[in-house]
Design an enzyme around this catalytic site. Structure first.
Site, PDB file in Angstrom:
ATOM      1  N   LYS A  77       0.817  -1.221   0.000  1.00 43.16           N
ATOM      2  CA  LYS A  77       0.000   0.000   0.000  1.00 43.16           C
ATOM      3  C   LYS A  77       0.854   1.277   0.000  1.00 43.16           C
ATOM      4  CE  LYS A  77      -1.185   0.590   4.914  1.00 43.16           C
ATOM      5  NZ  LYS A  77      -2.287   0.728   5.864  1.00 43.16           N
ATOM      6  N   ASP A  78       2.154   1.155   0.283  1.00 43.07           N
ATOM      7  CA  ASP A  78       3.037   2.328   0.223  1.00 43.07           C
ATOM      8  C   ASP A  78       3.592   2.579  -1.172  1.00 43.07           C
ATOM      9  OD1 ASP A  78       2.734   2.801   2.902  1.00 43.07           O
ATOM     10  OD2 ASP A  78       4.526   1.695   3.495  1.00 43.07           O
ATOM     11  N   THR A 124      -6.415   8.422  13.960  1.00 37.17           N
ATOM     12  CA  THR A 124      -6.071   7.758  12.700  1.00 37.17           C
ATOM     13  C   THR A 124      -5.359   8.757  11.808  1.00 37.17           C
ATOM     14  OG1 THR A 124      -6.879   6.764  10.654  1.00 37.17           O
ATOM     15  CG2 THR A 124      -8.395   8.237  11.781  1.00 37.17           C
ATOM     16  N   SER A 126      -5.242   8.259   8.608  1.00 36.23           N
ATOM     17  CA  SER A 126      -5.719   7.951   7.266  1.00 36.23           C
ATOM     18  C   SER A 126      -7.023   8.678   6.950  1.00 36.23           C
ATOM     19  CB  SER A 126      -5.913   6.431   7.155  1.00 36.23           C
ATOM     20  OG  SER A 126      -6.929   6.121   6.237  1.00 36.23           O
ATOM     21  N   LEU A 127      -7.010   9.460   5.866  1.00 34.42           N
ATOM     22  CA  LEU A 127      -8.226  10.152   5.421  1.00 34.42           C
ATOM     23  C   LEU A 127      -9.309   9.138   5.081  1.00 34.42           C
ATOM     24  CD1 LEU A 127      -6.690  12.812   2.991  1.00 34.42           C
ATOM     25  CD2 LEU A 127      -7.372  13.149   5.361  1.00 34.42           C
ATOM     26  N   ARG A 128      -8.878   8.003   4.504  1.00 34.93           N
ATOM     27  CA  ARG A 128      -9.819   6.969   4.094  1.00 34.93           C
ATOM     28  C   ARG A 128     -10.591   6.411   5.293  1.00 34.93           C
ATOM     29  NH1 ARG A 128      -9.276   1.846   4.950  1.00 34.93           N
ATOM     30  NH2 ARG A 128      -7.106   2.118   5.564  1.00 34.93           N
ATOM     31  N   ARG A 129      -9.854   6.086   6.361  1.00 31.62           N
ATOM     32  CA  ARG A 129     -10.526   5.564   7.551  1.00 31.62           C
ATOM     33  C   ARG A 129     -11.424   6.623   8.172  1.00 31.62           C
ATOM     34  NH1 ARG A 129      -4.789   3.198   9.492  1.00 31.62           N
ATOM     35  NH2 ARG A 129      -4.841   1.233   8.360  1.00 31.62           N
ATOM     36  N   ARG A 146       0.279  10.308  14.367  1.00 35.86           N
ATOM     37  CA  ARG A 146       1.368   9.870  13.492  1.00 35.86           C
ATOM     38  C   ARG A 146       2.364   9.046  14.266  1.00 35.86           C
ATOM     39  NH1 ARG A 146       3.408  11.795   9.003  1.00 35.86           N
ATOM     40  NH2 ARG A 146       4.352   9.745   9.032  1.00 35.86           N
ATOM     41  N   GLY A 147       3.374   8.583  13.517  1.00 33.09           N
ATOM     42  CA  GLY A 147       4.427   7.782  14.141  1.00 33.09           C
ATOM     43  C   GLY A 147       4.273   6.339  13.738  1.00 33.09           C
ATOM     44  N   ASN A 148       5.291   5.534  14.035  1.00 26.70           N
ATOM     45  CA  ASN A 148       5.192   4.115  13.701  1.00 26.70           C
ATOM     46  C   ASN A 148       4.259   3.426  14.706  1.00 26.70           C
ATOM     47  OD1 ASN A 148       6.661   3.617  16.046  1.00 26.70           O
ATOM     48  ND2 ASN A 148       8.614   3.706  14.957  1.00 26.70           N
ATOM     49  N   THR A 151       5.066   3.920  18.427  1.00 24.51           N
ATOM     50  CA  THR A 151       4.798   5.287  18.894  1.00 24.51           C
ATOM     51  C   THR A 151       3.309   5.498  19.100  1.00 24.51           C
ATOM     52  OG1 THR A 151       6.590   5.896  17.391  1.00 24.51           O
ATOM     53  CG2 THR A 151       5.367   7.698  18.398  1.00 24.51           C
ATOM     54  N   ARG A 152       2.516   5.010  18.149  1.00 21.37           N
ATOM     55  CA  ARG A 152       1.066   5.236  18.245  1.00 21.37           C
ATOM     56  C   ARG A 152       0.466   4.507  19.441  1.00 21.37           C
ATOM     57  NH1 ARG A 152      -1.226   5.284  12.042  1.00 21.37           N
ATOM     58  NH2 ARG A 152       0.673   6.105  11.130  1.00 21.37           N
ATOM     59  N   CYS A 240      -2.390   9.099  -1.314  1.00 23.26           N
ATOM     60  CA  CYS A 240      -2.507   9.306   0.132  1.00 23.26           C
ATOM     61  C   CYS A 240      -3.435  10.459   0.462  1.00 23.26           C
ATOM     62  CB  CYS A 240      -1.140   9.666   0.716  1.00 23.26           C
ATOM     63  SG  CYS A 240      -0.235   8.249   1.254  1.00 23.26           S
TER      64      CYS A 240
END
Length: 340
Positions: A77-78, A124, A126-129, A146-148, A151-152, A240
């Site tokens: 997805k990236d 989140t 993500s705009l999609r979510r 944000r963050g990995n 982190t989240r 994105c």
């Protein structure tokens, strides 16, 4: 072999691909090179604001081009739907669960989104979510996080800012944190991102030896589903920075694709489903068609006609949505997101 950002998840994903290659080719010597990318470094900006997906891939492709590495493992997805000339996705591995998952703050353990108190804040990036869930759960508030993954989860557990966060189930599972999943969002609740849950191995397009080697990792079902999803996204010019979502299923030789576009707040949306037969025999396609790519994917061991049918399905579904006004929804979403 390079892996994006020496983040734990990237490392685990790379290791899993290396494991599969070692099982297939016991004598192969593989060295893993850890690299970090711009996308990993700008963690304080909302992902959708940074711009297109190439952020996470540019530096890795430079290393491929200079022959410093021979393959790069990505989350599919990236990867943008058009790869730069000279590169191709040489393998798409069997897909993990592509659904989105809700991870709750410990105090909300055992709840679901619909049981959270009004005005609870959900994180989140993500705009999609966010677009889909705002529409489905208007009583909740959605904010960027944000963050990995590490982190989240830390931000969720150690502060009181978020009642829950939404993450891809696949990433949580790969990290061994499946027990944190409080709720899986069904496609009815939230369609997933193009390519979500699948790992892709990017290689030099002309490197036949490496291409042949990694092609053994292709999972035919995943390849066909992801070709349809990526073709849908490409035709819509999604990325994105706009909410585009999908759901695919392969059953009895039929490929089903549901695709949707949303306004940022989810109030405006278009969603349709189409299907096509992908029941074709494998033909020996040696000769000029040797390196046919479908939306950046080279899969010689998957029937070419089936790949073509999958790509056409994505294009046709996108064309249908465009004829119903998808362009307007997406361009407004893009402008609003740029202005945020």
């Amino acid at each position: 072999m390079a892996e994006p950002g020496a983040a734990a998840l990237a490392r685990i994903q790379t290791d899993s691909v290396v494991e599969m290659l070692r099982e297939l080719y016991p004598d192969l010597r593989i060295e893993i090179v850890a690299m970090s990318t711009t996308g990993d470094k700008i963690l304080d900006t909302a992902l959708s604001k940074i711009g297109e997906k190439s952020l996470f891939t540019k530096e890795l492709e430079n290393a491929l081009e200079r022959n410093e590495v021979d393959l790069v493992v990505h989350s599919l997805k990236d990867l943008p739907t058009s790869l730069p000339p000279g590169f191709t996705i040489g393998a798409v591995c069997k897909r993990e669960n592509p659904l989105d998952a809700v991870v709750f703050h410990p105090k909300n353990c055992g709840k679901t989104l619909s049981l959270l108190p009004e005005k609870s804040v959900i994180g989140t990036s993500s705009l999609r979510r966010a677009a889909q869930l705002k529409k489905k759960f208007p009583q909740l508030e959605f904010r960027d996080i944000r963050g990995n993954l590490n982190t989240r989860l830390k931000k969720l557990d150690e502060k009181e800012d978020f009642s829950a966060i939404i993450l891809a189930a696949a990433g949580l599972k790969r990290m061994g944190w499946e027990n944190r999943i409080g709720q899986l969002l069904s496609p009815e609740d939230c369609l997933y991102a193009v390519g979500q849950g699948a790992l892709a191995v990017e290689v030099r397009a002309k490197d036949q030896e490496i291409l042949n080697m990694v092609s053994a990792l292709h999972d035919a079902d995943t390849v066909l589903r992801c070709i349809a999803e990526r073709a849908f996204m490409k035709r819509l010019e999604g990325g994105c920075s706009v909410p585009v979502a999908v759901n695919t299923m392969l059953k009895d030789g039929q490929l089903y694709l549901t695709g949707a576009v949303y306004s940022l707040d989810g109030s405006d949306s278009l969603k349709e489903t189409m299907q096509t037969s992908v029941n074709y025999p494998q033909q020996n396609e040696d000769g000029p068609n040797d390196d046919v790519q479908h939306v950046g994917i080279t899969a010689k061991n998957v029937p070419g006609q089936a790949q073509e049918a999958a790509e056409n399905l994505g294009v046709e579904l996108a064309t249908l949505l465009l004829s119903k006004g998808a362009k307007h929804i997406l361009s407004v979403a893009r402008q609003l997101n740029d202005a945020r």
